[in-house]
Design an enzyme around this catalytic site. Structure first.
Site, short mmCIF file in Angstrom:
data_model
loop_
_atom_site.label_atom_id
_atom_site.label_comp_id
_atom_site.label_asym_id
_atom_site.label_seq_id
_atom_site.Cartn_x
_atom_site.Cartn_y
_atom_site.Cartn_z
N SER A 36 5.86 6.94 43.55
CA SER A 36 6.17 7.72 42.36
C SER A 36 7.17 6.96 41.49
O SER A 36 6.84 5.90 40.97
CB SER A 36 6.68 9.11 42.77
N HIS A 95 0.20 9.30 40.84
CA HIS A 95 -0.34 10.67 40.91
C HIS A 95 -1.51 10.86 39.94
O HIS A 95 -1.64 11.93 39.31
CB HIS A 95 0.76 11.69 40.59
#
Length: 258
Positions: free
Chosen positions: A129, A164
């Site tokens: 992330s 993501h």
């Protein structure tokens, strides 16, 4: 910036942060270049959240490695000790959190410079992330609330990164729009469950723990290329100011021979 030969960066779409079975972390350790690597967790993006640190230590103490944590919000090392500590690591593993805040804190402590030096010396840099976003020139982030473009990475990986890609609503269309508009340079989009190793800025290996999960190369469409609205991976998807080429990259399922 010119790339130094041997710089290695891994973008993670999973690991101890999100997965219970841990195959991406197991694979990562095999790429460290040391049978018992020293692995430093850098949880700056989460504000050095204690629970996150505990999860890292719980996940890595049972593995064939030497885990450690570098806290900057409760820093204990002076400048010389900090440099020696980071340069002694085989792997620096950056956690998720706020991508925009993280480089600001790193600069105050000189960690951005030390990470580049460590990479030049052979340390494998990786993260999930925010910890994937930080290595590129630019990234796609929710650090400001709504999804936005951020051009404040370390520049060890040319272009941009979007994590993501299939795991959070709006990620894919928002990133495509940013690349099509030139707000972000072309780059790499990871679906959850994928990991990608880059050497000297070039993709060297892509693996997945989840059947069907993919890595994508996303680029602005070439000038004059005809629009094909609504076709995945083709320019001209409705709502985009221009168009993009989205190319899926084959990923080796973990547990199969390379």
């Amino acid at each position: 910036m010119a790339l130094v030969p041997g710089r290695r960066v891994v973008l993670l779409g999973g690991g101890f942060s999100t997965d219970e079975d841990g195959p991406l972390d197991d694979w990562l350790l095999t790429r460290a270049g040391n049978p018992r690597p020293r692995v430093c967790f850098l949880p700056t993006a989460s504000g050095d959240a204690p629970g996150y640190v505990d999860r890292f230590l719980s996940a890595f103490r049972s593995r064939a490695c030497v885990p450690a944590v570098l806290s900057l919000f409760r820093r204990e090392l002076d400048d010389d000790a900090l440099r020696a500590f980071l340069l002694a690591q085989d792997v620096v593993y950056v956690g998720g959190g706020n991508t925009a805040n993280m480089p600001a804190v790193w600069r105050v402590h000189g960690v951005d410079r030390l990470l580049r030096e460590a990479c030049d010396r052979g340390t494998l840099l990786c993260g999930i992330s925010a910890g994937a976003n930080c290595w590129a020139d630019a990234s796609h982030t929710d650090s400001f609330g709504p999804l936005a473009s951020l051009r404040d990475g370390l520049g060890l990986l040319p272009g941009s990164v979007c994590p993501h890609y299939d795991g959070e609503p709006g990620r894919r269309p928002s990133y495509r729009q940013a690349v099509a508009a030139g707000t972000l340079p072309g780059g790499w989009a990871l679906e959850d469950g994928v990991a990608a190793l880059f050497t000297d800025g070039r993709l060297a290996e892509a693996v997945t723990r989840r059947p069907g999960a993919r890595l994508y190369r996303v680029e602005p469409a070439a000038p004059g290329e005809p629009l094909r609205p609504g076709v995945p991976g083709k320019p001209g998807t409705p709502g985009e100011p221009g168009g993009v080429d989205e190319h899926p990259v084959p990923c080796r399922p973990l547990g199969t021979a390379p």
